[in-house]
Design a protein around this motif. Sequence first.
Motif, short mmCIF file in Angstrom:
data_model
loop_
_atom_site.label_atom_id
_atom_site.label_comp_id
_atom_site.label_asym_id
_atom_site.label_seq_id
_atom_site.Cartn_x
_atom_site.Cartn_y
_atom_site.Cartn_z
N ARG A 136 -3.46 0.79 -3.39
CA ARG A 136 -4.40 1.22 -2.09
C ARG A 136 -5.20 0.07 -1.86
O ARG A 136 -5.99 -0.48 -2.69
CB ARG A 136 -5.17 2.39 -2.34
N ASP A 151 0.90 -1.16 0.17
CA ASP A 151 0.01 0.04 -0.05
C ASP A 151 0.82 1.17 -0.09
O ASP A 151 1.78 1.44 0.75
CB ASP A 151 -0.84 -0.03 1.22
N GLU A 211 5.08 6.80 -11.93
CA GLU A 211 4.15 6.62 -10.35
C GLU A 211 3.22 5.73 -10.48
O GLU A 211 2.53 5.87 -11.43
CB GLU A 211 3.87 8.17 -10.17
N ARG A 254 8.99 3.71 -2.40
CA ARG A 254 7.89 3.99 -1.56
C ARG A 254 8.02 5.84 -1.54
O ARG A 254 8.86 6.19 -0.98
CB ARG A 254 7.35 3.62 -0.15
N GLN A 255 7.12 6.20 -1.61
CA GLN A 255 7.40 8.13 -1.63
C GLN A 255 6.92 8.28 -0.12
O GLN A 255 5.97 7.98 0.43
CB GLN A 255 6.40 8.56 -2.63
N ARG A 282 -3.49 3.14 -9.68
CA ARG A 282 -3.28 4.36 -10.63
C ARG A 282 -1.99 4.25 -11.06
O ARG A 282 -0.86 4.16 -10.47
CB ARG A 282 -3.46 5.66 -9.87
N ASN A 303 -6.57 4.41 -13.82
CA ASN A 303 -7.03 3.88 -12.33
C ASN A 303 -7.92 3.01 -12.30
O ASN A 303 -9.19 3.13 -13.28
CB ASN A 303 -7.07 5.00 -11.46
N THR A 335 2.17 4.82 -2.63
CA THR A 335 2.58 5.73 -3.93
C THR A 335 3.93 5.26 -4.12
O THR A 335 4.84 5.43 -3.13
CB THR A 335 2.45 7.21 -3.61
N TRP A 336 4.27 5.02 -5.08
CA TRP A 336 5.68 4.24 -5.46
C TRP A 336 5.99 5.23 -6.80
O TRP A 336 5.46 5.19 -7.80
CB TRP A 336 5.59 2.75 -5.83
N GLU A 374 0.30 4.01 -7.77
CA GLU A 374 -0.51 4.08 -6.46
C GLU A 374 -1.03 2.67 -6.35
O GLU A 374 -1.88 2.48 -7.21
CB GLU A 374 -1.53 5.18 -6.65
#
Length: 184
Positions: free
Chosen positions: A91, A39, A87, A183-184, A101, A107, A41-42, A89
């Motif tokens: 979740r 889980d 990027e 991971r951001q 996403r 997404n 944002t990458w 994401e």
Amino acid sequence: MNAVQKLVPLAIVAAATIWPSAARPQEPDPWTTMNARFDGTWVGVVSPAEARRTIDAAIEQAVGAMNYFVRPVARPMIRDNTPVNLEIELRFREANNIYVRFDDRANYTTPLGRTRRVQTPEGDAMRVTQRFRGETLEQVFQTDQGTRWNVFTSIGENRIRMDATTQGEMMPQPMHFALTYRRQ
């Protein structure tokens, strides 16, 4: 052996089976484990240009197995359908739904392990499935033109590797590449 001597071993066994034992730690359920692992944002760890070169090399290898006359048509089609994801994401939402996403292009939300019909950003029909396979998160994107698999693997230190494989009926061999994200 008297009656008391016969009952002592039986009493010990009975006591051992009903005596409270030390509580064993319960293993976390797969949803909780995968949520902690994936889980977030990458963002890509290599430059967009390097990621593009990695993907283009995979395209060249796949196209190289095609008929000579098909290559000039296939190459740009595959390239257009294989963007660099700067990027991603992921979740993990309630009711076992996973949201993904890719940059700001697309997404999708699907129930874990269930296929959902969606539309691509270009308006084509696509089937999306997201599931756990061992220690990985696997995404399957199926269209009439082919199938793409993204397999996310945790590689430690808040990093994941995405192994992507694309196979189409006009492709004599699948296209494969891997990119690493943090991971951001």
